[in-house]
Scaffold this motif. Structure first.
Motif, PDB file in Angstrom:
ATOM      1  N   ALA A  32     102.515 156.658 -35.264  1.00  0.00           N
ATOM      2  CA  ALA A  32     103.820 156.176 -35.741  1.00  0.00           C
ATOM      3  C   ALA A  32     104.444 157.061 -36.745  1.00  0.00           C
ATOM      4  N   THR A  33     105.744 157.366 -36.685  1.00  0.00           N
ATOM      5  CA  THR A  33     106.365 158.193 -37.802  1.00  0.00           C
ATOM      6  C   THR A  33     106.250 157.466 -39.279  1.00  0.00           C
ATOM      7  N   HIS A  34     106.840 158.275 -40.288  1.00  0.00           N
ATOM      8  CA  HIS A  34     107.018 157.553 -41.434  1.00  0.00           C
ATOM      9  C   HIS A  34     108.292 156.692 -41.468  1.00  0.00           C
ATOM     10  N   GLY A  35     108.960 157.063 -40.647  1.00  0.00           N
ATOM     11  CA  GLY A  35     110.354 156.153 -40.641  1.00  0.00           C
ATOM     12  C   GLY A  35     110.035 155.125 -39.645  1.00  0.00           C
ATOM     13  N   GLN A  36     109.298 155.001 -38.658  1.00  0.00           N
ATOM     14  CA  GLN A  36     108.873 153.749 -38.084  1.00  0.00           C
ATOM     15  C   GLN A  36     108.092 152.817 -38.946  1.00  0.00           C
ATOM     16  N   ILE A  37     107.069 153.472 -39.601  1.00  0.00           N
ATOM     17  CA  ILE A  37     106.250 152.437 -40.568  1.00  0.00           C
ATOM     18  C   ILE A  37     107.165 151.807 -41.666  1.00  0.00           C
ATOM     19  N   ALA A  38     108.038 152.608 -42.076  1.00  0.00           N
ATOM     20  CA  ALA A  38     108.949 151.928 -43.218  1.00  0.00           C
ATOM     21  C   ALA A  38     109.692 151.052 -42.832  1.00  0.00           C
ATOM     22  N   PHE A  39     110.470 151.292 -41.437  1.00  0.00           N
ATOM     23  CA  PHE A  39     111.247 150.319 -40.771  1.00  0.00           C
ATOM     24  C   PHE A  39     110.580 148.953 -40.416  1.00  0.00           C
ATOM     25  N   TRP A  40     109.408 148.932 -40.025  1.00  0.00           N
ATOM     26  CA  TRP A  40     108.437 147.884 -39.651  1.00  0.00           C
ATOM     27  C   TRP A  40     107.909 146.981 -40.761  1.00  0.00           C
ATOM     28  N   LYS A  41     107.861 147.813 -41.918  1.00  0.00           N
ATOM     29  CA  LYS A  41     107.454 146.997 -43.347  1.00  0.00           C
ATOM     30  C   LYS A  41     108.661 146.400 -43.923  1.00  0.00           C
ATOM     31  N   LYS A  42     110.019 146.924 -43.931  1.00  0.00           N
ATOM     32  CA  LYS A  42     111.044 146.424 -44.224  1.00  0.00           C
ATOM     33  C   LYS A  42     111.400 145.256 -43.568  1.00  0.00           C
ATOM     34  N   VAL A  43     111.217 145.144 -42.088  1.00  0.00           N
ATOM     35  CA  VAL A  43     111.487 144.055 -41.383  1.00  0.00           C
ATOM     36  C   VAL A  43     110.418 142.949 -41.477  1.00  0.00           C
ATOM     37  N   ALA A  44     109.153 143.148 -41.620  1.00  0.00           N
ATOM     38  CA  ALA A  44     108.338 142.357 -42.024  1.00  0.00           C
ATOM     39  C   ALA A  44     108.425 141.649 -43.151  1.00  0.00           C
ATOM     40  N   GLY A  45     108.782 142.550 -44.195  1.00  0.00           N
ATOM     41  CA  GLY A  45     109.048 142.107 -45.671  1.00  0.00           C
ATOM     42  C   GLY A  45     110.267 140.943 -45.602  1.00  0.00           C
ATOM     43  N   PHE A  46     111.328 141.170 -44.620  1.00  0.00           N
ATOM     44  CA  PHE A  46     112.470 140.479 -44.672  1.00  0.00           C
ATOM     45  C   PHE A  46     112.023 139.175 -44.088  1.00  0.00           C
ATOM     46  N   PHE A  47     110.949 139.138 -43.206  1.00  0.00           N
ATOM     47  CA  PHE A  47     110.574 137.671 -42.924  1.00  0.00           C
ATOM     48  C   PHE A  47     109.452 137.095 -43.426  1.00  0.00           C
ATOM     49  N   GLY A  48     108.978 137.761 -44.612  1.00  0.00           N
ATOM     50  CA  GLY A  48     108.056 137.230 -45.474  1.00  0.00           C
ATOM     51  C   GLY A  48     106.793 137.390 -44.935  1.00  0.00           C
ATOM     52  N   ASP A  49     106.479 138.552 -43.959  1.00  0.00           N
ATOM     53  CA  ASP A  49     104.970 138.519 -43.562  1.00  0.00           C
ATOM     54  C   ASP A  49     104.549 139.766 -44.006  1.00  0.00           C
ATOM     55  N   ARG A  50     103.229 139.713 -44.383  1.00  0.00           N
ATOM     56  CA  ARG A  50     102.375 141.116 -45.170  1.00  0.00           C
ATOM     57  C   ARG A  50     101.686 141.784 -44.134  1.00  0.00           C
ATOM     58  N   ASP A  51     101.432 141.215 -42.900  1.00  0.00           N
ATOM     59  CA  ASP A  51     100.523 141.737 -41.753  1.00  0.00           C
ATOM     60  C   ASP A  51     101.466 142.490 -40.944  1.00  0.00           C
ATOM     61  N   VAL A  52     101.630 143.610 -41.086  1.00  0.00           N
ATOM     62  CA  VAL A  52     102.833 144.349 -40.440  1.00  0.00           C
ATOM     63  C   VAL A  52     102.235 144.504 -38.909  1.00  0.00           C
ATOM     64  N   GLU A  53     101.131 144.775 -38.387  1.00  0.00           N
ATOM     65  CA  GLU A  53     100.637 145.060 -37.371  1.00  0.00           C
ATOM     66  C   GLU A  53     100.752 143.728 -36.398  1.00  0.00           C
ATOM     67  N   GLY A  54     100.307 142.453 -37.165  1.00  0.00           N
ATOM     68  CA  GLY A  54     100.789 141.372 -36.140  1.00  0.00           C
ATOM     69  C   GLY A  54     102.148 141.014 -36.075  1.00  0.00           C
ATOM     70  N   PHE A  55     102.923 141.392 -37.146  1.00  0.00           N
ATOM     71  CA  PHE A  55     104.211 141.046 -36.942  1.00  0.00           C
ATOM     72  C   PHE A  55     104.841 142.102 -35.706  1.00  0.00           C
ATOM     73  N   VAL A  56     104.520 143.204 -35.659  1.00  0.00           N
ATOM     74  CA  VAL A  56     104.926 143.985 -34.597  1.00  0.00           C
ATOM     75  C   VAL A  56     104.488 143.539 -33.300  1.00  0.00           C
ATOM     76  N   GLY A  57     103.415 142.890 -33.202  1.00  0.00           N
ATOM     77  CA  GLY A  57     102.831 142.212 -32.149  1.00  0.00           C
ATOM     78  C   GLY A  57     103.620 141.140 -31.666  1.00  0.00           C
ATOM     79  N   LEU A  58     103.929 140.234 -32.507  1.00  0.00           N
ATOM     80  CA  LEU A  58     104.636 138.951 -32.165  1.00  0.00           C
ATOM     81  C   LEU A  58     106.018 139.303 -31.994  1.00  0.00           C
ATOM     82  N   ALA A  59     106.760 140.370 -32.664  1.00  0.00           N
ATOM     83  CA  ALA A  59     108.014 140.839 -32.334  1.00  0.00           C
ATOM     84  C   ALA A  59     108.029 141.626 -30.927  1.00  0.00           C
ATOM     85  N   LEU A  60     107.110 142.317 -30.454  1.00  0.00           N
ATOM     86  CA  LEU A  60     107.311 142.884 -29.085  1.00  0.00           C
ATOM     87  C   LEU A  60     107.055 141.769 -28.111  1.00  0.00           C
TER      88      LEU A  60
END
Length: 87
Positions: A32-60
């Motif tokens: 993943a690029t730095h931009g993608q990592i930053a995007f997913w961290k911001k989106v996961a933080g918006f929903f109050g989730d600290r587990d970014v990888e788990g959040f990406v899996g559920l979002a997918l």
């Protein structure tokens, strides 16, 4: 004249193919690029989730399921319309 329906095997194939295609198009690239990592961290933080990888899996899972359900309905209706067209 009876209406023709799309066979069950093709319906299953449409749904599975749509799910797999959506998953392959939407998933993050590896590595993943730095931009993608930053995007997913911001989106996961918006929903109050600290587990970014788990959040990406559920979002997918959610995105692929929604696209599959909606796309399946559209494709099957278009196929049935084409099957029942009178010349």
């Amino acid at each position: 004249m009876a209406t023709r329906r799309v066979p069950a095997g093709f319906r299953i194939l449409i749904a599975v193919g749509l799910f797999i295609l959506t998953f392959l198009l939407v998933r993050p690239s590896d590595p993943a690029t730095h931009g993608q990592i930053a995007f997913w961290k911001k989106v996961a933080g918006f929903f109050g989730d600290r587990d970014v990888e788990g959040f990406v899996g559920l979002a997918l899972l959610a995105i692929c399921t929604m696209v599959t359900v909606i796309g399946y309905q559209v494709i099957v209706r278009l196929a049935e319309k084409k099957l029942n067209r009178t010349n």
